[in-house]
Structure formats: C-alpha cells, structure tokens
Design an enzyme around this catalytic site. Sequence first.
Site, short mmCIF file in Angstrom:
data_model
loop_
_atom_site.label_atom_id
_atom_site.label_comp_id
_atom_site.label_asym_id
_atom_site.label_seq_id
_atom_site.Cartn_x
_atom_site.Cartn_y
_atom_site.Cartn_z
N HIS A 135 0.84 -1.20 0.00
CA HIS A 135 0.00 0.00 0.00
C HIS A 135 0.88 1.25 0.00
O HIS A 135 0.68 2.19 0.78
CB HIS A 135 -0.98 -0.03 1.18
CG HIS A 135 -2.07 -1.03 0.98
ND1 HIS A 135 -3.31 -0.69 0.49
CD2 HIS A 135 -2.10 -2.37 1.16
CE1 HIS A 135 -4.06 -1.78 0.39
NE2 HIS A 135 -3.34 -2.81 0.79
N TYR A 165 3.83 -4.29 10.13
CA TYR A 165 3.78 -2.84 10.04
C TYR A 165 4.91 -2.19 10.81
O TYR A 165 5.43 -1.13 10.41
CB TYR A 165 2.42 -2.33 10.54
CG TYR A 165 1.24 -2.85 9.76
CD1 TYR A 165 1.38 -3.42 8.51
CD2 TYR A 165 -0.05 -2.76 10.29
CE1 TYR A 165 0.30 -3.90 7.80
CE2 TYR A 165 -1.15 -3.24 9.59
CZ TYR A 165 -0.97 -3.81 8.33
OH TYR A 165 -2.05 -4.28 7.64
#
Length: 329
Positions: free
Chosen positions: A52, A320
């Site tokens: 992303h 993440y």
Amino acid sequence: MTRSPIRRTLLGAALLLAAVPAASAQDASTAEQTIAAMTKIFGDHPGKRSNHAKGVVVEGSFTPSADAKTLSKAGVFSGAAVPVTVRFSDATGLPQIPDGAPEANPHGLSIKFKPADGSEMDVVTNSLKTFPVATGEEFRDLLVAITKSGPGTAKPTPVEQFMAAHPNAPKALATAKTPSSFGRQVYNGVNAFILVDAAGKRTPFRYRIVPVAGEEILSADDAKAKGPNYLVEEMPARLAKAPVAFRVEAQIAQPGDSTKDATVAWPEDRRFVDLGTLTLTKAVPDSETAEKALLFMPNNLPDGVEVSDDPLIDARVQAYAISFGRRSQ
C-alpha cells in the site's frame, strides 16, 4: 500469471500484510523468506511502505452512535465527536502503480481515532470481503509461489497450485473491485475484534465501512481509461467541495462463527450495528510527509476494544512495525 481478473488482482491482494514476519523468534526464517520474496517482487523503494505504498491522507471526525456505547466502554464510543486521520491506498509496494490497474486492488482505508482522553485507536480495513489466507505462514508461501510463477513457468505454476490448495483464496480475490472514488467503496475489516462493555460483556465483531453516497464500481474498461492518479487526486478535489461520509458498522458474530479465520465470511444475516459516522472534511497539506510518519497498528486499541484469536492480527502488527522502521531510516 494469467490475465484472468482473479490472477491479475492476486498480486495486490496477496500483499495486504506488507512484510509479514512471524511473531516469535523461532520463526525468524519465515520473516526472512517473506521479506526476501517481497523485495524480489517489487524492488526496494526507500521511504515507502512495503505494501500500500501509494495513498492519500485526509482528516475529519467520527461521531459515535447511541448503540456504540452500549457495546463498548471505549472513550471513542462515549458520545463526543472524535478527530480522525484517514489514509486511503492502493495495493502493492509500487509507489507509481496506476490507480485503475487491477493490481491496485484491494484498496485500503486505515483510520486513526484520537479522542480527548488519549485512548487512541487504529482500524485497518480493505475492500476485499475476506482475506485469501488465514496465517502468516500461508502468506509467506503465497509470496514465494508468486516469485516462482513468472512468464514461461510450466503449468500448473506454483501460484496456480497454491490457489488450488487454498480454495478460499480465489473466492476472496474475486471480490476485488475498482471504484470511481475512494469515497465510493465499501471497506471490510476481515479480522475479528472484541467489543467489551462496562459490565465486561464481550462481543466478537468485524468492521464494515460503508459510503453514505453508495458504492460505485467501474467496469474494467472504464478503470483502464482513467488517469494513473485519478483516485489519489479525486479525493482531495471531492473534499474541497463537500465532506465525504461513511457509516462505521459492526457485524456481530453468532456462536459458531470463526473469529480466527479471515478467509471465511460470516453470513450476511448476522446483525449489523451502526457504530457511528465517519465524516471526512479535508486533505492534509502534505500527504507524502504525513504518510511517512503515520503508523496504523491493528492492536493499538483502547480499553473496551480487544484483539480476537485471529493470528493475522499479530502478523500484521509485526509487519507494520518492520515496514515503518525501514521507511523511517
């Protein structure tokens, strides 16, 4: 990979977890293999997310419903409007991917709630109805299969073999859609979480974020005809004219509904509770700088919201953190 819609969206959907390492030290080899596979697929893009990589940051507020505070004691649901920062994004680790490309699916919507009591909460969703795999190990195997399935690979390719062995994967990928706007797409929390009320009652649920204006999906030809940055450019332009609103809903699990398998959808007849309205009002002045600094962690939760037994939640947390560390260097 073939040119079918499922195969073309496989790359983007497979990388929703960014660089998923296992949560424990003994699984370090899984992490190394996963990161190596991602680098082989996308290359290295310093300062960008592992997945992303392309997106846009906007701001607004969340106004909880009266029903929300009956399910959770979290301050974010207490009644007052809460400031939010939201990032919309395309899939893949390619910062220049055209917004209308099939590989840019599924799109993401991540929310950082910032209530006055300091009990920050993050929500991470995407536009698939379910996730292709159930564990970090399966995700690694999918990535490795992609790296081994280039042009000229004998059939069935490794990725075709993976899909055949994981029948829920093609079902998930078939739900990928390209919208006319980031503000005209439904986003799903494929992982289950737990709402906890003041009396300690625990309610398993999944998020669904629904545009008030309705979902508007483009045909493949219409998406292809769009400019390469039409989604990231359209959202700030739309907000300059009027706010964009979403309903934040909780799909409530029934006994027997799996909370640890993101590849399995709960039946549509399950109760949906309106948690409140997300109202977006403006784009940030410098999205690129804001994107680099933002970290959305699925386990960043206040008292009153808890993680479930879904193993992908911890896999995402680990992923993440690594992605953030790499782009911050």
